[in-house]
Design a protein around this motif. Sequence first.
Motif, PDB file in Angstrom:
ATOM      1  N   VAL A 185     -22.405   1.356 -14.014  1.00 43.98           N
ATOM      2  CA  VAL A 185     -21.138   0.226 -13.397  1.00 43.98           C
ATOM      3  C   VAL A 185     -21.855  -0.589 -12.451  1.00 43.98           C
ATOM      4  O   VAL A 185     -22.550  -0.048 -11.611  1.00 43.98           O
ATOM      5  CB  VAL A 185     -20.028   1.550 -12.737  1.00 43.98           C
ATOM      6  N   PHE A 186     -21.508  -1.792 -12.736  1.00 47.16           N
ATOM      7  CA  PHE A 186     -21.746  -2.685 -11.641  1.00 47.16           C
ATOM      8  C   PHE A 186     -20.504  -3.660 -11.010  1.00 47.16           C
ATOM      9  O   PHE A 186     -19.604  -3.581 -11.889  1.00 47.16           O
ATOM     10  CB  PHE A 186     -22.752  -3.837 -12.595  1.00 47.16           C
ATOM     11  N   LEU A 187     -20.653  -4.240 -10.056  1.00 48.70           N
ATOM     12  CA  LEU A 187     -19.855  -5.195  -9.282  1.00 48.70           C
ATOM     13  C   LEU A 187     -20.671  -6.448  -9.237  1.00 48.70           C
ATOM     14  O   LEU A 187     -21.529  -6.420  -9.054  1.00 48.70           O
ATOM     15  CB  LEU A 187     -19.396  -4.736  -8.050  1.00 48.70           C
ATOM     16  N   ALA A 188     -19.809  -7.487  -9.382  1.00 47.68           N
ATOM     17  CA  ALA A 188     -20.341  -8.881  -9.275  1.00 47.68           C
ATOM     18  C   ALA A 188     -19.048  -9.768  -8.925  1.00 47.68           C
ATOM     19  O   ALA A 188     -17.929  -9.368  -9.216  1.00 47.68           O
ATOM     20  CB  ALA A 188     -20.793  -9.403 -10.752  1.00 47.68           C
ATOM     21  N   GLY A 189     -19.820 -11.071  -8.271  1.00 47.35           N
ATOM     22  CA  GLY A 189     -18.490 -11.856  -7.977  1.00 47.35           C
ATOM     23  C   GLY A 189     -19.110 -13.252  -7.459  1.00 47.35           C
ATOM     24  O   GLY A 189     -20.219 -13.110  -6.959  1.00 47.35           O
ATOM     25  N   ASP A 190     -18.414 -14.250  -7.190  1.00 42.18           N
ATOM     26  CA  ASP A 190     -18.731 -15.281  -6.758  1.00 42.18           C
ATOM     27  C   ASP A 190     -18.144 -15.768  -5.656  1.00 42.18           C
ATOM     28  O   ASP A 190     -17.027 -15.787  -5.605  1.00 42.18           O
ATOM     29  CB  ASP A 190     -18.849 -16.427  -7.945  1.00 42.18           C
ATOM     30  N   SER A 191     -19.130 -16.551  -4.449  1.00 42.28           N
ATOM     31  CA  SER A 191     -18.270 -17.102  -3.417  1.00 42.28           C
ATOM     32  C   SER A 191     -17.416 -16.049  -2.843  1.00 42.28           C
ATOM     33  O   SER A 191     -17.977 -14.929  -2.197  1.00 42.28           O
ATOM     34  CB  SER A 191     -17.259 -18.331  -3.675  1.00 42.28           C
ATOM     35  N   ALA A 245     -15.938  -5.501 -19.275  1.00 41.34           N
ATOM     36  CA  ALA A 245     -15.819  -6.245 -17.936  1.00 41.34           C
ATOM     37  C   ALA A 245     -14.256  -6.011 -17.599  1.00 41.34           C
ATOM     38  O   ALA A 245     -13.454  -6.121 -18.356  1.00 41.34           O
ATOM     39  CB  ALA A 245     -16.271  -7.675 -17.966  1.00 41.34           C
ATOM     40  N   VAL A 246     -13.999  -5.924 -16.317  1.00 41.18           N
ATOM     41  CA  VAL A 246     -12.725  -6.054 -15.902  1.00 41.18           C
ATOM     42  C   VAL A 246     -12.547  -6.788 -14.715  1.00 41.18           C
ATOM     43  O   VAL A 246     -13.527  -6.825 -13.815  1.00 41.18           O
ATOM     44  CB  VAL A 246     -12.308  -4.550 -15.233  1.00 41.18           C
ATOM     45  N   SER A 247     -11.975  -7.953 -14.994  1.00 36.83           N
ATOM     46  CA  SER A 247     -11.847  -9.042 -13.970  1.00 36.83           C
ATOM     47  C   SER A 247     -10.650  -9.158 -13.006  1.00 36.83           C
ATOM     48  O   SER A 247      -9.444  -8.829 -13.741  1.00 36.83           O
ATOM     49  CB  SER A 247     -11.956 -10.430 -14.806  1.00 36.83           C
ATOM     50  N   VAL A 248     -10.635  -9.011 -11.939  1.00 35.44           N
ATOM     51  CA  VAL A 248      -9.421  -8.415 -11.097  1.00 35.44           C
ATOM     52  C   VAL A 248      -8.715  -9.608 -10.479  1.00 35.44           C
ATOM     53  O   VAL A 248      -9.257 -10.432  -9.941  1.00 35.44           O
ATOM     54  CB  VAL A 248     -10.092  -7.514  -9.736  1.00 35.44           C
ATOM     55  N   ASP A 249      -7.407  -9.266 -10.802  1.00 38.15           N
ATOM     56  CA  ASP A 249      -6.477 -10.353 -10.055  1.00 38.15           C
ATOM     57  C   ASP A 249      -5.707  -9.764  -9.023  1.00 38.15           C
ATOM     58  O   ASP A 249      -4.862  -8.755  -8.749  1.00 38.15           O
ATOM     59  CB  ASP A 249      -5.334 -10.653 -11.175  1.00 38.15           C
ATOM     60  N   VAL A 309     -17.315  -4.854 -13.306  1.00 36.29           N
ATOM     61  CA  VAL A 309     -16.088  -5.102 -12.412  1.00 36.29           C
ATOM     62  C   VAL A 309     -16.353  -6.471 -11.724  1.00 36.29           C
ATOM     63  O   VAL A 309     -17.239  -6.541 -10.977  1.00 36.29           O
ATOM     64  CB  VAL A 309     -15.690  -4.067 -11.443  1.00 36.29           C
ATOM     65  N   TYR A 310     -15.480  -7.479 -12.247  1.00 36.26           N
ATOM     66  CA  TYR A 310     -15.752  -8.845 -11.413  1.00 36.26           C
ATOM     67  C   TYR A 310     -14.562  -9.329 -10.553  1.00 36.26           C
ATOM     68  O   TYR A 310     -13.418  -9.351 -10.757  1.00 36.26           O
ATOM     69  CB  TYR A 310     -15.896  -9.880 -12.741  1.00 36.26           C
ATOM     70  N   PHE A 311     -15.115  -9.857  -9.446  1.00 35.73           N
ATOM     71  CA  PHE A 311     -13.996 -10.314  -8.533  1.00 35.73           C
ATOM     72  C   PHE A 311     -14.371 -12.099  -8.436  1.00 35.73           C
ATOM     73  O   PHE A 311     -15.330 -12.371  -7.722  1.00 35.73           O
ATOM     74  CB  PHE A 311     -14.191  -9.810  -7.080  1.00 35.73           C
ATOM     75  N   HIS A 312     -13.311 -12.795  -8.819  1.00 32.81           N
ATOM     76  CA  HIS A 312     -13.294 -14.212  -8.763  1.00 32.81           C
ATOM     77  C   HIS A 312     -13.494 -14.696  -7.416  1.00 32.81           C
ATOM     78  O   HIS A 312     -13.200 -14.092  -6.364  1.00 32.81           O
ATOM     79  CB  HIS A 312     -12.260 -14.758  -9.553  1.00 32.81           C
ATOM     80  N   GLY A 313     -14.044 -15.947  -7.206  1.00 35.09           N
ATOM     81  CA  GLY A 313     -14.128 -16.774  -6.130  1.00 35.09           C
ATOM     82  C   GLY A 313     -13.031 -17.649  -5.777  1.00 35.09           C
ATOM     83  O   GLY A 313     -11.791 -17.239  -6.475  1.00 35.09           O
ATOM     84  N   GLY A 314     -12.815 -18.444  -4.739  1.00 36.76           N
ATOM     85  CA  GLY A 314     -11.707 -19.058  -4.607  1.00 36.76           C
ATOM     86  C   GLY A 314     -11.212 -19.185  -3.214  1.00 36.76           C
ATOM     87  O   GLY A 314      -9.892 -19.370  -2.839  1.00 36.76           O
TER      88      GLY A 314
END
Length: 320
Positions: free
Chosen positions: A167-173, A116-120, A84-89
């Motif tokens: 199950v893993f979580l990842a994200g940047d910034s 992968a699930v990239s969350v908005d 599960v991916y959480f974008h930066g910004g």
Amino acid sequence: MDSSTDDEIAHEFHPYFRAYKDGRVERFFGSDKVPASEFGSSDGVCSKDVVISAETAVSARVFVPSDQTIKPALKPHKKLPLLVYFHGGGLFMGSPFCSTYHSYVSSVVSTANVVAVSVDYRLAPENYVPAAYEDCWAALKWVASHSHGGGAGPEPWLNNFADFDRVFLAGDSAGGNIVHNMAVQAGSEGLDGVKLSGICLVHPYFGRKNGGVDKCWVFVCPDTSGFDDPRINPAVVGSRMSSLGLGCTSRVLVCLAEKDNLRERGLFYCESLRESGWGGDLKIVETEGEDHVFHLFKPNSDKSVALMAQLSSFINQDKA
């Protein structure tokens, strides 16, 4: 109305974002949209968009390796780790659907051979914190709803292809900040029986070790208590951080960049984690000579490829 008043800037985070006093917002990063490709693309990855909550407009882009979807129906699929991916910004820009994050998550899926699930999630200033955290938690619970097998969840790709024992979580910034907060919440509240195998924070955004928060955090969270806010100061959570090891996760990967102005904040996070009493495995990887989220803008560089290999290895080190 005086047009000069209309053009007065209330907040600006050069060169990516500008908010005007009349309420207009200009985002110069992450506003483009790349269409999903449900039947595969040149990178060997299929993707589709899903709605998680119609009420709050939380959505996600789901990715799977193409060879998973084209196998004969009667041939059993080997289930893959789920990321599960959480974008930066900065919590005020970015999207799973923009070219930068679509390409990056596609590369992770192809390299690490994962689903992968990239969350908005909702962004400030249209939706101030805690909206982003609430949306990400709702998305994580939606993902976990697929974990009981037998087509339990609403998304067939997760039911059919995802291994909920990995199950893993990842994200940047700012996404790395979200990863931490979601892991703490999962550790304290539970996640429908799902235990996180690991979390990865890439160039994470937290407060400064010596105290204080920057104008970015105050902008996205106007009612913040400042450095005492546990969402931005990992040291405040204290014993809550130790919940990372209680039914949540025993492995953490923190990626830093030598020239990143958030580097010291990433080290502060690692220090806070160690001092919390959490007894898991912490791995720190630092890339020399690079700046914040360099891998998103130079994806084919040797150092970006090496960073991708670190994430892939972290996910697959206990490969069944």
